[in-house]
Design an enzyme around this catalytic site. Structure first.
Site, PDB file in Angstrom:
ATOM      1  N   ASN A  38       0.829  -1.210   0.000  1.00  0.00           N
ATOM      2  CA  ASN A  38       0.000   0.000   0.000  1.00  0.00           C
ATOM      3  C   ASN A  38       0.867   1.265   0.000  1.00  0.00           C
ATOM      4  O   ASN A  38       0.382   2.352   0.291  1.00  0.00           O
ATOM      5  CB  ASN A  38      -0.920   0.010   1.215  1.00  0.00           C
ATOM      6  CG  ASN A  38      -1.836  -1.193   1.233  1.00  0.00           C
ATOM      7  OD1 ASN A  38      -2.317  -1.620   0.191  1.00  0.00           O
ATOM      8  ND2 ASN A  38      -2.071  -1.758   2.413  1.00  0.00           N
ATOM      9  N   HIS A 124     -14.678  -2.517   4.705  1.00  0.00           N
ATOM     10  CA  HIS A 124     -13.539  -3.227   5.307  1.00  0.00           C
ATOM     11  C   HIS A 124     -13.888  -3.804   6.678  1.00  0.00           C
ATOM     12  O   HIS A 124     -14.735  -3.269   7.397  1.00  0.00           O
ATOM     13  CB  HIS A 124     -12.380  -2.220   5.443  1.00  0.00           C
ATOM     14  CG  HIS A 124     -11.101  -2.811   5.911  1.00  0.00           C
ATOM     15  ND1 HIS A 124     -10.662  -2.717   7.209  1.00  0.00           N
ATOM     16  CD2 HIS A 124     -10.154  -3.523   5.245  1.00  0.00           C
ATOM     17  CE1 HIS A 124      -9.493  -3.323   7.322  1.00  0.00           C
ATOM     18  NE2 HIS A 124      -9.162  -3.819   6.143  1.00  0.00           N
ATOM     19  N   GLU A 167     -16.213   3.213   2.513  1.00  0.00           N
ATOM     20  CA  GLU A 167     -14.846   3.534   2.084  1.00  0.00           C
ATOM     21  C   GLU A 167     -14.975   4.503   0.912  1.00  0.00           C
ATOM     22  O   GLU A 167     -16.011   4.519   0.232  1.00  0.00           O
ATOM     23  CB  GLU A 167     -14.125   2.261   1.606  1.00  0.00           C
ATOM     24  CG  GLU A 167     -13.911   1.243   2.697  1.00  0.00           C
ATOM     25  CD  GLU A 167     -13.233  -0.037   2.209  1.00  0.00           C
ATOM     26  OE1 GLU A 167     -12.338   0.030   1.350  1.00  0.00           O
ATOM     27  OE2 GLU A 167     -13.606  -1.110   2.695  1.00  0.00           O
ATOM     28  N   SER A 171     -10.810  -1.064  -1.198  1.00  0.00           N
ATOM     29  CA  SER A 171      -9.485  -1.668  -1.211  1.00  0.00           C
ATOM     30  C   SER A 171      -9.401  -2.918  -2.078  1.00  0.00           C
ATOM     31  O   SER A 171      -8.405  -3.153  -2.751  1.00  0.00           O
ATOM     32  CB  SER A 171      -9.141  -2.004   0.230  1.00  0.00           C
ATOM     33  OG  SER A 171      -8.128  -2.915   0.314  1.00  0.00           O
ATOM     34  N   ASP A 196     -14.155   6.308   5.130  1.00  0.00           N
ATOM     35  CA  ASP A 196     -12.836   5.722   5.349  1.00  0.00           C
ATOM     36  C   ASP A 196     -11.993   5.997   4.099  1.00  0.00           C
ATOM     37  O   ASP A 196     -12.242   5.433   3.039  1.00  0.00           O
ATOM     38  CB  ASP A 196     -13.002   4.215   5.591  1.00  0.00           C
ATOM     39  CG  ASP A 196     -11.676   3.516   5.847  1.00  0.00           C
ATOM     40  OD1 ASP A 196     -10.633   4.075   5.462  1.00  0.00           O
ATOM     41  OD2 ASP A 196     -11.694   2.406   6.405  1.00  0.00           O
ATOM     42  N   HIS A 199      -7.384   4.223   1.413  1.00  0.00           N
ATOM     43  CA  HIS A 199      -6.610   4.028   0.180  1.00  0.00           C
ATOM     44  C   HIS A 199      -6.638   5.253  -0.725  1.00  0.00           C
ATOM     45  O   HIS A 199      -6.085   5.218  -1.820  1.00  0.00           O
ATOM     46  CB  HIS A 199      -7.119   2.784  -0.552  1.00  0.00           C
ATOM     47  CG  HIS A 199      -6.967   1.568   0.292  1.00  0.00           C
ATOM     48  ND1 HIS A 199      -5.787   0.850   0.360  1.00  0.00           N
ATOM     49  CD2 HIS A 199      -7.816   0.978   1.184  1.00  0.00           C
ATOM     50  CE1 HIS A 199      -5.937  -0.140   1.227  1.00  0.00           C
ATOM     51  NE2 HIS A 199      -7.153  -0.083   1.746  1.00  0.00           N
ATOM     52  N   LYS A 230      -0.399   3.746   4.597  1.00  0.00           N
ATOM     53  CA  LYS A 230      -0.509   3.353   3.191  1.00  0.00           C
ATOM     54  C   LYS A 230       0.205   4.424   2.357  1.00  0.00           C
ATOM     55  O   LYS A 230       1.420   4.495   2.417  1.00  0.00           O
ATOM     56  CB  LYS A 230      -1.982   3.125   2.859  1.00  0.00           C
ATOM     57  CG  LYS A 230      -2.574   2.049   3.818  1.00  0.00           C
ATOM     58  CD  LYS A 230      -3.975   1.659   3.516  1.00  0.00           C
ATOM     59  CE  LYS A 230      -4.664   0.940   4.660  1.00  0.00           C
ATOM     60  NZ  LYS A 230      -4.128  -0.361   5.045  1.00  0.00           N
TER      61      LYS A 230
HETATM   62  C1  LIG Z   1     -10.409   0.392   4.055  1.00  0.00           C
HETATM   63  C2  LIG Z   1      -9.483   0.165   5.199  1.00  0.00           C
HETATM   64  N1  LIG Z   1      -9.747   0.757   6.377  1.00  0.00           N
HETATM   65  C3  LIG Z   1      -8.948   0.586   7.446  1.00  0.00           C
HETATM   66  C4  LIG Z   1      -7.827  -0.206   7.370  1.00  0.00           C
HETATM   67  C5  LIG Z   1      -6.997  -0.402   8.590  1.00  0.00           C
HETATM   68  O1  LIG Z   1      -5.905   0.455   8.599  1.00  0.00           O
HETATM   69  P1  LIG Z   1      -4.586   0.036   9.374  1.00  0.00           P
HETATM   70  O2  LIG Z   1      -3.872  -0.919   8.475  1.00  0.00           O
HETATM   71  O3  LIG Z   1      -3.864   1.320   9.593  1.00  0.00           O
HETATM   72  O4  LIG Z   1      -5.000  -0.603  10.657  1.00  0.00           O
HETATM   73  C6  LIG Z   1      -7.490  -0.813   6.172  1.00  0.00           C
HETATM   74  C7  LIG Z   1      -6.270  -1.633   6.102  1.00  0.00           C
HETATM   75  O5  LIG Z   1      -6.076  -2.519   5.375  1.00  0.00           O
HETATM   76  C8  LIG Z   1      -8.354  -0.641   5.060  1.00  0.00           C
HETATM   77  O6  LIG Z   1      -8.092  -1.239   3.888  1.00  0.00           O
END
Ligand SMILES: Cc1ncc(COP(=O)(O)O)c(C=O)c1O
Length: 397
Positions: A38, A124, A167, A171, A196, A199, A230
Site C-alpha cells: 500500500n 472493510h 470507504e 481496497s 474511510d 486508500h 498506506k
Molecule cells: C479500508 C481500510 N480501512 C482501514 C484499514 C486499517 O488500517 P490500518 O492498516 O492502519 O489498521 C485498512 C487496512 O487494510 C483498510 O483497507
C-alpha cells in the site's frame, strides 16, 4: 491449568479445513518488484521520512510511556494533528495507532442505542467490527448503490440519528464510492456521513488529501478516517472532522483512551510525509498514469478486470487455488503479487489485488502485464471453472 486437549484438537480441525479449502495463510516477507503493498507514493523508504523519524527517536526516545490522556502526550502529536487538519481542511484531527483502531473508535463513540448505521456491503473488516461493537442497529446497503441507500434512509426517518459508512476507494475492488450522491442524500435526511479514506488519502484531490477533496464535499462529511500506513508511508491513522467531534473522541473513544500512545517518533516521519505530499503532486500524477497504463494493458489482453480507474486493480479469478497458483507463478518471475481469498473477499471471488505504486516504470508495467496475461492463460488451462466475478452480498456481516 493447561487447556484440555479438546481445544488443541478443535483448532487443528479448523486449520485442516482451511488447508483443504486453499485458505491457509502463510507469513511471507516482501520479495521481488512491489505490486502488492500500500506504499502507493513510494514514501515508506524515503530518506526525508527516515531522517525525520531517526531525529525524533534521538530526541524523544522510543516509547511514549503512557496513554495520551496521561504521560503519553507530546507537543509533536498536537502539532502533527493540527497539520493534518489543515491538510484535510477540517476543524481538527486525532491520531490513532492504526486505521483499524480509528474505525473502531469512531463507530463506537458516536452511534448510540436507538441510532442506525447504514454500511456498504463491501466495507472493510475494521468498519464491520466497529459497527458490530457499537450499540446502534445496522443495515447493509448494496455496494455503491446510492438509490438503495436513499430508500433505506427514508424507511428509517425519525428513528434516531442515522450514520452512513463507506470507504471512498474500495481496497479489494478498486472502485470509488459515489460520494457526491451520498453527501447529497445525507444532507437532505440529516444523516452523518463517515468516510474511510484509507486508500485515497495522499492520492486524490488537488492537494492530495483524498477523495473527499477530489469530490468537493469537505463540508459535508461528519468524520473521515485517513490511514497513515498506506500512501503516507508510515503507520497509524487520523480521524478528521469538526473540533467538537474530535474533542469528543478524546474524551470517549476507548481505543484512544485505554491504549499506550504510539511511539512519538512517528511524528518526525509523518511531518516529512505530509510535506512531500503537498510539494510533490507529480507522485500522484505518475501513479495515475501508471495505473491507467496497466489497466489498459490488462483489459486489452482480455483479463477479468472490473471497470475502474484507480491504482488498485483486481484480477478476478474466482477459485482460491487458481488465485494462489497465478500469484505463485508471478512471484517465481520476481513480481510480488498476492492472492486475496475469503474471508477478505466474498466466497467465489478470489482474486489478485494488484496495487500500482509511483516507483514503477512503464517498462516494468508492460513486462508485468505480459507475465500476468500468460500466468492467467496458463491457469485457465489447468482449471476449466471460469472466473467468479463479483458476487456475494452480506457474506461478511
Ligand atoms: C479500508 C481500510 N480501512 C482501514 C484499514 C486499517 O488500517 P490500518 O492498516 O492502519 O489498521 C485498512 C487496512 O487494510 C483498510 O483497507
Amino acid at each position: 491449568m493447561a487447556p484440555s486437549p479438546a481445544l488443541e484438537q478443535r483448532v487443528a480441525a479448523h486449520i485442516k479445513a482451511l488447508g483443504e479449502a486453499q485458505l491457509l495463510r502463510t507469513l511471507c516477507p516482501p520479495g521481488g518488484i512491489d505490486l502488492s503493498s500500500n506504499d502507493y507514493l513510494g514514501l515508506a523508504r524515503h530518506p526525508l521520512l527516515q531522517d525525520g523519524m531517526i531525529r525524533a527517536v534521538r530526541r524523544d526516545g522510543c516509547g511514549s510511556t503512557g496513554s495520551r490522556l496521561l504521560r503519553g502526550q507530546r507537543d509533536g502529536f498536537a502539532r502533527l494533528e493540527r497539520a493534518f487538519a489543515v491538510f484535510k481542511r477540517t476543524g481538527a484531527a486525532l491520531y490513532f495507532s492504526s486505521g483499524y483502531l480509528a474505525n473502531i473508535a469512531v463507530l463506537t463513540t458516536f452511534p448510540e442505542a436507538g441510532d442506525v448505521i447504514l454500511s456498504d456491503e463491501r466495507n472493510h473488516a475494521s468498519l464491520i467490527d466497529g459497527i458490530r461493537l457499537s450499540s446502534a442497529r445496522r443495515l447493509i446497503f448494496p455496494h455503491n448503490d446510492a438509490g438503495a441507500l436513499t430508500c433505506l434512509l427514508e424507511e428509517q426517518r425519525g428513528t434516531g440519528q442515522a450514520f452512513v459508512v463507506t470507504e471512498s476507494l474500495f481496497s479489494m475492488d478498486g472502485d470509488l464510492a459515489p460520494l457526491a450522491d451520498y453527501a447529497s442524500v445525507c444532507r437532505s435526511m440529516g444523516a452523518a456521513l463517515i468516510v474511510d479514506e484509507a486508500h485515497a488519502v495522499g492520492v486524490y484531490g488537488a492537494s492530495g488529501s483524498g477523495l473527499i477533496e477530489g469530490t468537493g464535499i469537505e463540508d459535508e462529511v461528519f468524520v473521515s478516517v485517513n490511514t497513515a500506513g498506506k500512501a503516507l508511508g508510515v503507520s497509524g491513522a487520523f480521524a478528521a472532522g469538526s473540533s467538537w467531534a474530535i474533542d469528543y473522541l478524546i474524551q470517549r473513544a476507548r481505543p484512544f483512551v485505554y491504549s499506550t500512545a504510539p511511539p512519538p517518533a512517528v511524528v518526525g516521519a509523518l511531518e516529512a510525509s505530509l510535506s512531500i505530499v503537498a510539494s510533490e503532486p507529480d507522485r500522484r500524477a505518475r501513479l495515475e498514469r501508471l495505473s491507467a497504463r496497466l489497466r489498459a494493458r490488462l483489459i486489452d489482453a482480455g483479463l477479468p478486470v472490473p471497470p475502474g480507474t484507480s491504482h488498485l486493480i483486481p484480477v478476478m479469478l474466482g477459485d482460491n487455488e487458481r488465485a494462489v497458483g497465478v500469484a505463485l507463478a508471478l512471484q517465481a518471475q520476481g513480481f510480488d503479487v498476492r492472492a486475496i481469498r475469503p474471508p477478505s473477499v466474498a466466497p467465489g471471488t478470489a482474486r489478485l489485488r494488484i496495487a500500482v505504486n509511483a516507483g514503477l516504470t512503464d517498462e516494468i508495467v508492460d513486462r508485468f502485464a505480459t507475465a500476468l496475461t500468460d500466468a492467467v492463460a496458463g491457469s485457465h488451462e489447468a482449471h476449466h471453472g471460469g472466473h467468479g466475478g463479483h458476487g456475494g452480498s452480506s457474506w461478511d456481516e
